[in-house]
Scaffold this active site. Structure first.
Site, PDB file in Angstrom:
ATOM      1  N   ALA A 128      -4.380   4.989  -2.664  1.00  0.00           N
ATOM      2  CA  ALA A 128      -5.697   4.355  -2.588  1.00  0.00           C
ATOM      3  C   ALA A 128      -6.166   4.356  -1.142  1.00  0.00           C
ATOM      4  O   ALA A 128      -5.536   3.755  -0.269  1.00  0.00           O
ATOM      5  CB  ALA A 128      -5.626   2.931  -3.121  1.00  0.00           C
ATOM      6  N   TYR A 155      -9.487  -4.052  -8.134  1.00  0.00           N
ATOM      7  CA  TYR A 155     -10.281  -3.704  -6.965  1.00  0.00           C
ATOM      8  C   TYR A 155     -11.763  -3.645  -7.341  1.00  0.00           C
ATOM      9  O   TYR A 155     -12.147  -3.948  -8.461  1.00  0.00           O
ATOM     10  CB  TYR A 155      -9.734  -2.431  -6.338  1.00  0.00           C
ATOM     11  CG  TYR A 155      -8.291  -2.597  -5.902  1.00  0.00           C
ATOM     12  CD1 TYR A 155      -7.907  -3.704  -5.132  1.00  0.00           C
ATOM     13  CD2 TYR A 155      -7.291  -1.712  -6.294  1.00  0.00           C
ATOM     14  CE1 TYR A 155      -6.595  -3.904  -4.753  1.00  0.00           C
ATOM     15  CE2 TYR A 155      -5.966  -1.903  -5.920  1.00  0.00           C
ATOM     16  CZ  TYR A 155      -5.620  -3.001  -5.153  1.00  0.00           C
ATOM     17  OH  TYR A 155      -4.315  -3.208  -4.786  1.00  0.00           O
ATOM     18  N   LEU A 191       6.316   2.801 -15.931  1.00  0.00           N
ATOM     19  CA  LEU A 191       7.730   2.827 -16.292  1.00  0.00           C
ATOM     20  C   LEU A 191       8.070   4.024 -17.175  1.00  0.00           C
ATOM     21  O   LEU A 191       8.713   3.895 -18.219  1.00  0.00           O
ATOM     22  CB  LEU A 191       8.141   1.514 -16.958  1.00  0.00           C
ATOM     23  CG  LEU A 191       8.108   0.268 -16.065  1.00  0.00           C
ATOM     24  CD1 LEU A 191       8.690  -0.931 -16.790  1.00  0.00           C
ATOM     25  CD2 LEU A 191       8.856   0.501 -14.754  1.00  0.00           C
ATOM     26  N   GLY A 236       5.393   6.830 -10.823  1.00  0.00           N
ATOM     27  CA  GLY A 236       5.432   6.339  -9.458  1.00  0.00           C
ATOM     28  C   GLY A 236       6.838   6.082  -8.976  1.00  0.00           C
ATOM     29  O   GLY A 236       7.403   6.843  -8.201  1.00  0.00           O
ATOM     30  N   ARG A 237       7.433   4.989  -9.449  1.00  0.00           N
ATOM     31  CA  ARG A 237       8.739   4.583  -8.938  1.00  0.00           C
ATOM     32  C   ARG A 237       9.786   5.679  -9.077  1.00  0.00           C
ATOM     33  O   ARG A 237      10.655   5.834  -8.211  1.00  0.00           O
ATOM     34  CB  ARG A 237       9.202   3.320  -9.666  1.00  0.00           C
ATOM     35  CG  ARG A 237       8.391   2.066  -9.336  1.00  0.00           C
ATOM     36  CD  ARG A 237       8.841   0.894 -10.194  1.00  0.00           C
ATOM     37  NE  ARG A 237       8.113  -0.321  -9.882  1.00  0.00           N
ATOM     38  CZ  ARG A 237       6.925  -0.643 -10.412  1.00  0.00           C
ATOM     39  NH1 ARG A 237       6.345   0.173 -11.281  1.00  0.00           N
ATOM     40  NH2 ARG A 237       6.321  -1.778 -10.085  1.00  0.00           N
TER      41      ARG A 237
END
Length: 360
Positions: free
Chosen positions: A62, A186, A305, A327-328
């Site tokens: 972002a 946001y 996840l 992501g992770r």
């Protein structure tokens, strides 16, 4: 293995003039490591490694379209040419490794001017510590943060103009994809949700009004991107809170985004309010992606996840999504794409430097 029998996760996806070689992508993840909005060597090595690891598409974090749109003082920006040029060097390195890279254009609204996760303090950053006054659709604070100023008509126009200018710089930097951030509490999400948007003008009330700013921004970005560069929109398909934005509303907004030139809806959830209640489990957001996709009007990606190639393949094969953001798992293993291909028996290009690890 022939193309016909290849796992769906490792089949290409063509979006406008761009062909993405596979459907396992790197989700945008803030690094909180910029200086005055300029990405640093950390960003270069962080993002380029995924191109060597088999990512079909890498989405940079972002990135603030204006200084006051950053989540924290350490967030990246793309409101000036120094930032554009720094991003260009990063894009070039990803391209040299054979990768594709997009950028998430963002304005944090009332969730701006906050401390980064490992800072000694928490909540809003005070002006004397480098913070600033935030803005939002209504003067309603995120729990524990400073109260924002409500944007007036001129302020809304400036937001649209800033997204367009950021899109221009991103294209000049060489990014392959643009993503508009309308999720995670946001600014654009704040307009979409009745929990944060209490306006009584043409930007508040009905869903059509609450989506008006997002669609104006999309129109402006699409005009800059012209016909060639894909434009994605990330949305939170539910606020996980009573009276908030719903999956059914998200599906309607997804259709409208498609009509305004979006090429894919990146479906996430939450982030608008601190009192959200989320049942977090593997693939917990996949049903939300399926709800948006079932309109049949625009492709979607799923995120949340998703940690193995088999899980990602099952999501795509079920018809819940057209692509996977993770992501992770990419942070744990920057070669997640190569590992997933190996697990699924898919034939994919490997960097020649890594060929010794391909089969054993």
């Amino acid at each position: 293995m022939t193309a016909l029998s290849a796992p769906r996760l490792f089949t290409p996806l063509t979006i406008r003039s761009l062909t993405v070689p596979n459907r396992l992508w790197v989700s945008p993840m803030c690094m909180y490591s910029a200086i005055d909005g300029v990405p640093q060597d950390w960003h270069r090595t962080h993002l380029a490694q995924f191109a060597s690891g088999g990512a079909g598409l890498i989405m940079a974090e972002a990135t603030g379209i204006v200084p006051e749109g950053r989540i924290s003082p350490r967030d990246t920006g793309i409101w000036n040419d120094e930032q554009r040029d720094a991003w260009s060097r990063i894009v070039g390195e990803v391209h040299e490794r054979g990768g594709l890279i997009g950028i998430q254009l963002a304005h944090a609204g009332r969730k701006a001017s906050t401390w980064w996760p490992w800072a000694a303090a928490a909540g809003s950053v005070r002006a004397e510590d480098g913070g600033w006054v935030t803005s939002a659709p209504s003067p309603v604070a995120f729990e524990g943060f400073a109260t924002p100023d409500a944007l007036d008509s001129a302020g809304i126009d400036r937001v649209v103009e800033a997204f367009a200018a950021a899109a221009r710089r991103a294209i000049d930097a060489g990014f392959d994809v643009l993503e508009i951030h309308a999720a995670h509490g946001y600014l654009l999400h704040q307009f979409l949700s009745p929990l944060s948007n209490l306006r009584s003008d043409e930007y508040g009330g009905s869903l059509e009004n609450r989506a008006r700013l997002l669609l104006r921004v999309l129109d402006a970005v699409r005009a800059v991107a012209a016909d060639g560069v894909p434009v994605f929109v990330r949305i939170s398909a539910t606020d996980h809170a009573e009276g908030g934005f719903t999956p059914e509303e998200a599906a309607a907004v997804g259709v409208w985004c498609g009509e305004h030139g979006a090429d894919l809806i990146d479906v996430s959830s939450g982030g608008l309010v601190a009192h959200q209640r989320i049942d977090v489990h593997p693939g917990y957001q996949v049903p939300l992606a399926a709800t948006v996709r079932q309109t049949g009007r625009i492709p979607v990606s799923a995120v949340g996840l998703i940690t193995t190639g088999g899980q990602a393949e099952e999501i795509l094969s079920s018809g819940a999504a057209d692509a996977i953001f993770a992501g992770r798992e990419w942070l744990r293993d920057p070669h997640f794409g190569l590992r997933a291909a190996h697990e699924l028996g898919a034939e994919v290009p490997w960097p020649p430097q890594y060929l010794r690890a391909r089969w054993r």
